[in-house]
Scaffold this active site. Sequence first.
Site, PDB file in Angstrom:
ATOM      1  N   CYS A 102     -19.965 -56.378  15.018  1.00 33.92           N
ATOM      2  CA  CYS A 102     -19.562 -55.447  13.975  1.00 33.92           C
ATOM      3  C   CYS A 102     -20.503 -55.586  12.788  1.00 33.92           C
ATOM      4  CB  CYS A 102     -18.122 -55.705  13.525  1.00 33.92           C
ATOM      5  SG  CYS A 102     -17.620 -54.562  12.217  1.00 33.92           S
ATOM      6  N   GLY A 103     -21.226 -54.521  12.492  1.00 34.49           N
ATOM      7  CA  GLY A 103     -22.192 -54.562  11.401  1.00 34.49           C
ATOM      8  C   GLY A 103     -21.559 -54.547  10.025  1.00 34.49           C
ATOM      9  N   HIS A 104     -20.554 -53.690   9.834  1.00 33.14           N
ATOM     10  CA  HIS A 104     -19.972 -53.602   8.484  1.00 33.14           C
ATOM     11  C   HIS A 104     -19.303 -54.919   8.109  1.00 33.14           C
ATOM     12  CE1 HIS A 104     -15.745 -53.101   9.903  1.00 33.14           C
ATOM     13  NE2 HIS A 104     -15.458 -53.453   8.657  1.00 33.14           N
ATOM     14  N   ASP A 300     -14.025 -45.417  12.094  1.00 34.90           N
ATOM     15  CA  ASP A 300     -14.778 -46.248  11.170  1.00 34.90           C
ATOM     16  C   ASP A 300     -15.099 -45.456   9.909  1.00 34.90           C
ATOM     17  OD1 ASP A 300     -16.370 -48.145   9.939  1.00 34.90           O
ATOM     18  OD2 ASP A 300     -17.506 -48.618  11.740  1.00 34.90           O
ATOM     19  N   GLY A 305     -22.530 -50.392  11.462  1.00 34.81           N
ATOM     20  CA  GLY A 305     -23.799 -51.094  11.530  1.00 34.81           C
ATOM     21  C   GLY A 305     -24.296 -51.382  12.922  1.00 34.81           C
ATOM     22  N   SER A 306     -23.397 -51.752  13.847  1.00 34.25           N
ATOM     23  CA  SER A 306     -23.832 -52.011  15.210  1.00 34.25           C
ATOM     24  C   SER A 306     -24.297 -50.726  15.895  1.00 34.25           C
ATOM     25  CB  SER A 306     -22.718 -52.674  16.017  1.00 34.25           C
ATOM     26  OG  SER A 306     -21.500 -51.966  15.876  1.00 34.25           O
TER      27      SER A 306
END
Length: 400
Positions: A102-104, A300, A305-306
Amino acid sequence: MDIAQSLTTTPNTIKCIEMHTTGEPTRIIYAGFPPLTGPTLLSQRAHAEKEYDHIRKRIMLEPRGHYDMYGAILIQNTELVRSGEAHIGVLFTHNGGISTMCGHATISLGRFLVDTRDENVFPKRGELVLDEESLTVGVRLHAPCGVVDVTVPVMQSADGMKSDPARNVAFISTPAYAAAVGVRVSVPEEVRWGELGGRKSITVDVSYGGAFFALVDVRELGFKEGLKKVDLERMTQVVGKLKGYLETHPDIVRACQHPEDERLSFLYSVMVVDSQVGVNPGGVDGVETGLCFFADDEIDRSPTGSCVTARMALAYAKGERAVGQRWAYHSVVSSHFQTGAFVGEIVETGLRIEGENGPARDAVVVRVEGSAYYTGASSFVVEEGDVTGHAGFTMKSVTQ
């Protein structure tokens, strides 16, 4: 002892820091989650899924959370932490389970891990090193997909170094790749939706950025107005049906086989893309907007981010991006507020991912940057006799 102090010191209290990244929450669980066993982070993930899923629901769902809540459970002891390859581990949670990347949340975690001074929370906090020239600190985060290198801007404060919210956090992805380009997917009659008109198929791309994403243009779905003005309820209905269908479609299942590990091999999300919408934040070569549906029809709020990583890898495979070319990615939230876009940039090519679970893949490494902010802190307890709040619920689960 007053009631507030009593609740925060109750045995088995789950303690959290609350943050958001472009409006998408990150509930960081730093104390109170039961210890997880297993020699690897992925085995600890399996332990959490098998034995403590009711606690995941308790933290994410009502009455303590909501349908679109997102969380991150800090794991102090993983195989890569023990080997020195990472500073700390994490499991990412949502309304349907535990994701692989998870990017965020990584952006939020970067700030929190620099800011905390509690060695019970972050035993290797003292190993973080300040780059005095750039005023940044590097944190190596062990996610289920691998080690993610996070760069956190910092500033001096009265009690020492702390994260600087005025500058973006950045992370370097694990190797990312386009898994399938231009897949023509026949849509059976029971799945079709009115906006398709007479069409019986759509074109979908699949790309990996720590998790697998199916990417589809918004107009390919029949939404002619794009994401500038979208009927969110209707889009949710359409993508919900489509995602369930794609998860079992042979071509998509085949594309989602990660070479190294079958536990990473599943379709995580459908990302609806609109390349005609998005405010240019400056310093980039282009901009686009996406609407990400993941887990159990969760949406989201951030640009994801991913999936920025996955979209950059896909664009590189298509010949649409070059190394070092910066591209801005909006969500519908960041487009609305005209701030909070993520910026992606390919920083390395020529990698090869190989393993026994699927065909070898040519991969790239992507740098993603964005900003996160604190919103509060929470302590969660369960009183004896609280049936409703014991494991959490959704309105969907109690009305079907």
